[in-house]
Design a protein around this motif. Structure first.
Motif, PDB file in Angstrom:
ATOM      1  N   ALA A  14       1.042  -1.283  -0.004  1.00 45.91           N
ATOM      2  CA  ALA A  14       0.220  -0.210  -0.482  1.00 45.91           C
ATOM      3  C   ALA A  14       0.757   1.398  -0.217  1.00 45.91           C
ATOM      4  O   ALA A  14       0.737   2.155  -0.985  1.00 45.91           O
ATOM      5  N   ALA A  15       2.109   1.057   0.585  1.00 47.96           N
ATOM      6  CA  ALA A  15       3.216   2.318   0.537  1.00 47.96           C
ATOM      7  C   ALA A  15       3.465   2.935  -0.641  1.00 47.96           C
ATOM      8  O   ALA A  15       3.471   3.522  -1.329  1.00 47.96           O
ATOM      9  N   ILE A  27       4.397   9.787   1.044  1.00 46.12           N
ATOM     10  CA  ILE A  27       3.941   8.484   1.837  1.00 46.12           C
ATOM     11  C   ILE A  27       4.152   9.559   3.538  1.00 46.12           C
ATOM     12  O   ILE A  27       4.756   9.494   3.733  1.00 46.12           O
ATOM     13  N   LEU A  32      -2.048   5.943   4.260  1.00 42.33           N
ATOM     14  CA  LEU A  32      -1.977   4.407   4.354  1.00 42.33           C
ATOM     15  C   LEU A  32      -2.980   4.048   5.381  1.00 42.33           C
ATOM     16  O   LEU A  32      -3.366   3.321   5.110  1.00 42.33           O
TER      17      LEU A  32
END
Length: 196
Positions: A14-15, A27, A32
């Motif tokens: 996901a990052a 990021i 997240l």
């Protein structure tokens, strides 16, 4: 996504996906957590903090690209291997700009030694074996190949080629042609067998 579905692997992917969307420096744990549908604090069960998460993205990107490069050059030699290596590298950088930026980050020595980073060097050497180079020529030629690819990709990412009508794909192909010529006509200075 439910809290139970969050793992360190899913968090890292996901990052990496977020990095491709907003840039590696974009990021954040908060973004997240929102994307995963969890509270920020719950992410600390999987990573110690943002620095460790970014390092994991670097490791992920190095592994992804190494696998792609290995598949691309398998069974090829000479210019075919060089072209497959270079175009795969460029395609990855264009498709995954955040991951590509992550690969430029320095890892701590323990993570670096177990990452796929050393595989990149081995793959470059595999390409250069098709040109019959040995060290120190192989090392010098490898540095030239990587410098050319990195430099081209860096300028392309900054929009450095956008103000000229010449097709960028054509320029990249010509750069690979020039590398191939340089490797085929490399002035031999070494007689030591190449390192693995």
């Amino acid at each position: 996504m439910a809290r139970a579905g969050v793992t360190v692997e899913r968090l890292t992917v996901a990052a990496a996906d977020l990095a491709d969307e907003v840039g590696f420096e974009g990021i954040t744990l908060a973004a997240l957590a929102r994307g995963l549908g969890v509270k920020d604090a719950s992410l600390y069960a999987h990573v110690r903090g943002l620095a460790q998460l970014r390092a994991r993205v670097t490791v992920l990107a190095l592994a992804e690209l190494a696998d792609l490069l290995a598949d691309a050059v398998a069974g090829r030699s000479g210019k075919d291997a060089l072209l497959a290596f270079a175009t795969t590298y460029r395609r990855y950088a264009l498709d995954h700009p955040g991951r590509y930026t992550a690969m430029q980050q320095e890892l701590d020595p323990a993570m670096a030694s177990t990452s796929a980073g050393p595989r990149h060097g081995q793959l470059v050497r595999a390409v250069l074996r098709g040109y019959g180079l040995t060290d120190p020529d192989e090392t010098d030629a490898g540095r030239l190949v990587l410098s050319t690819i990195y430099g081209f990709l860096g300028l392309e990412a900054m929009g450095g080629f956008s103000h000229h009508p010449r097709d960028v794909d054509t320029s990249f192909a010509r750069a690979v042609d020039a590398l191939d010529h340089a490797l085929r006509t490399w002035p031999r200075t070494g007689t030591t067998p190449a390192r693995s």
